[in-house]
Design an enzyme around this catalytic site. Sequence first.
Site, PDB file in Angstrom:
ATOM      1  CE  LYS A  44       2.312  -7.298   0.752  1.00 36.63           C
ATOM      2  NZ  LYS A  44       3.402  -6.410   1.158  1.00 36.63           N
TER       3      LYS A  44
HETATM    4  C1  LIG Z   1       3.354  -5.055   1.406  1.00 38.67           C
HETATM    5  C2  LIG Z   1       4.515  -4.416   2.033  1.00 38.67           C
HETATM    6  C3  LIG Z   1       4.376  -3.317   2.885  1.00 38.67           C
HETATM    7  C4  LIG Z   1       3.019  -2.666   3.147  1.00 38.67           C
HETATM    8  O1  LIG Z   1       2.173  -3.526   3.871  1.00 38.67           O
HETATM    9  P1  LIG Z   1       0.596  -3.216   3.932  1.00 38.67           P
HETATM   10  O2  LIG Z   1      -0.004  -4.411   4.561  1.00 38.67           O
HETATM   11  O3  LIG Z   1       0.141  -2.995   2.526  1.00 38.67           O
HETATM   12  O4  LIG Z   1       0.436  -1.985   4.757  1.00 38.67           O
HETATM   13  C5  LIG Z   1       5.508  -2.801   3.470  1.00 38.67           C
HETATM   14  N1  LIG Z   1       6.729  -3.324   3.242  1.00 38.67           N
HETATM   15  C6  LIG Z   1       6.905  -4.379   2.442  1.00 38.67           C
HETATM   16  C7  LIG Z   1       8.278  -4.900   2.221  1.00 38.67           C
HETATM   17  C8  LIG Z   1       5.823  -4.968   1.810  1.00 38.67           C
HETATM   18  O5  LIG Z   1       5.987  -6.021   1.002  1.00 38.67           O
END
Ligand SMILES: *Cc1c(COP(=O)(O)O)cnc(C)c1O
Length: 469
Positions: free
Chosen positions: A112
């Site tokens: 993120k």
């Molecule tokens: C947010 C997240 C996901 C899922 O990603 P999306 O974009 O919501 O599909 C998977 N793994 C981790 C570690 C995350 O932080």
Amino acid sequence: MDYISTRGQDGPLGFEQTLLSGLARDGGLYLPVEWPTFSPDEIADMRDLSYAQLAGRVMAPFCNGEIDEFELAAMAGAAYAGFDHPAVAPLVQLDDTTYILELFHGPTIAFKDYAMQFLARAFDRALSKKRQHAVILGATSGDTGSAALEAFQKRGAVDVFILFPEGRVSPVQQRQMTSVIADGAHAVAIKGDFDDCQALVKALFNDLEFRDEVNLSAVNSINWARLMPQIVYYFSSALALGAPDRKVVFSVPTGNFGNVFAGYAAVQMGLPIERLIVASNQNDILPRFFEAGRMARETVVPSLSPSMDIQVSSNFERLLFELLERDGAKTKLVMDEFATSGQFTLDVKAMTRAQSLFSAYRLNDSGTVAEIASTAKNSGMLLDPHSAVGLSAARRARADGTIASDVPIVSLACAHPAKFETAVKLATGSAATLPPHMADLMTRPEQMQTLAADVDAVKALVRAQKRSE
Ligand SMILES: *Cc1c(COP(=O)(O)O)cnc(C)c1O
């Protein structure tokens, strides 16, 4: 490039307006009016660019001339300056044709950060130009919230309120949110699950009066500008493996369908991606959909990979709009049906299109632990549980013949293993160590509030605690 809503009733809007709005006013999600494309020669010309320069090149066509390629590259350079790896998103080879794309080198050690650090700078730039103040409201199953609080703290023009499901995020994730003690940063535990948090956010955005009153903005992956920086690492890794002359496959641990939709965007832009593998945990609404064409909501079952404990993938609406040949009225009908009945079915034509690019696999908790253990044993690499779900899907896609033996698969490692210690301990007997910049995390002071899953309670909190312009 202007933006339109997936429900056909909002837009076209310019880039900055789209950035600041988040969710469209008709309840849909914004997408560019058409996909910008790069020719094979233009992709070949990207080979020698730095990560920040590549970010500028890939994102510029989406910015409508409002921010040019070179300013975008400078913003990306600043956004990623604090990352703890010079390659920003390094590719690590696991075997002859399998690679791990490490997306945990930012401040909160999950992918993120790649979007959020850029987004905070884009917001700052847009708001200060207009001399405006905004409230950012987000729902998180863990990693979005910490990345948002980390990126947006101490930015005078913005207050951030992050809703997370009480007791359903890992201790490290929780402390990463609650230890951001700064003006304008609010971590809020909600008595409910992630879908409740997401529903609260949607409800407040659909309350247009409240939305205008506090100048509400979204930074979860329904915001188009969150997806844009994620397209960049699909380009960087495909280029490293021989694009545009060689096709690659990506395996993507998936929750809200944001990260994998960024891969879909890269395909539309001309990057030679043979297939996208959607990897889910036991909350398998997406694998069920890609197998049978029927989306049917069930209740969320907590798992060892909590960032994927989602039944309603908010970004899926973007793919739906594409599968329905960009018909906003049809998309709205399907989404309305899903909201009232908890299910919908797509026709053969739409599903043929979906299955020509996507394959989906699910993995339960015991499979996740087994994958972490076997990868540690065979390769000496420690995976977090989300990354393990992705790698297992990649291995099975290879084994069942979905992916030919000579096509490289890039499996996305979405978080550092120290962020999800329960699964790693179960698999290996000990937790992974936090990177040096986070060594003291679990002893940092905490600050948070707790609320019922109630729209009026959240509204009252935002009104009472937001700073004024
Ligand atoms: C947010 C997240 C996901 C899922 O990603 P999306 O974009 O919501 O599909 C998977 N793994 C981790 C570690 C995350 O932080």
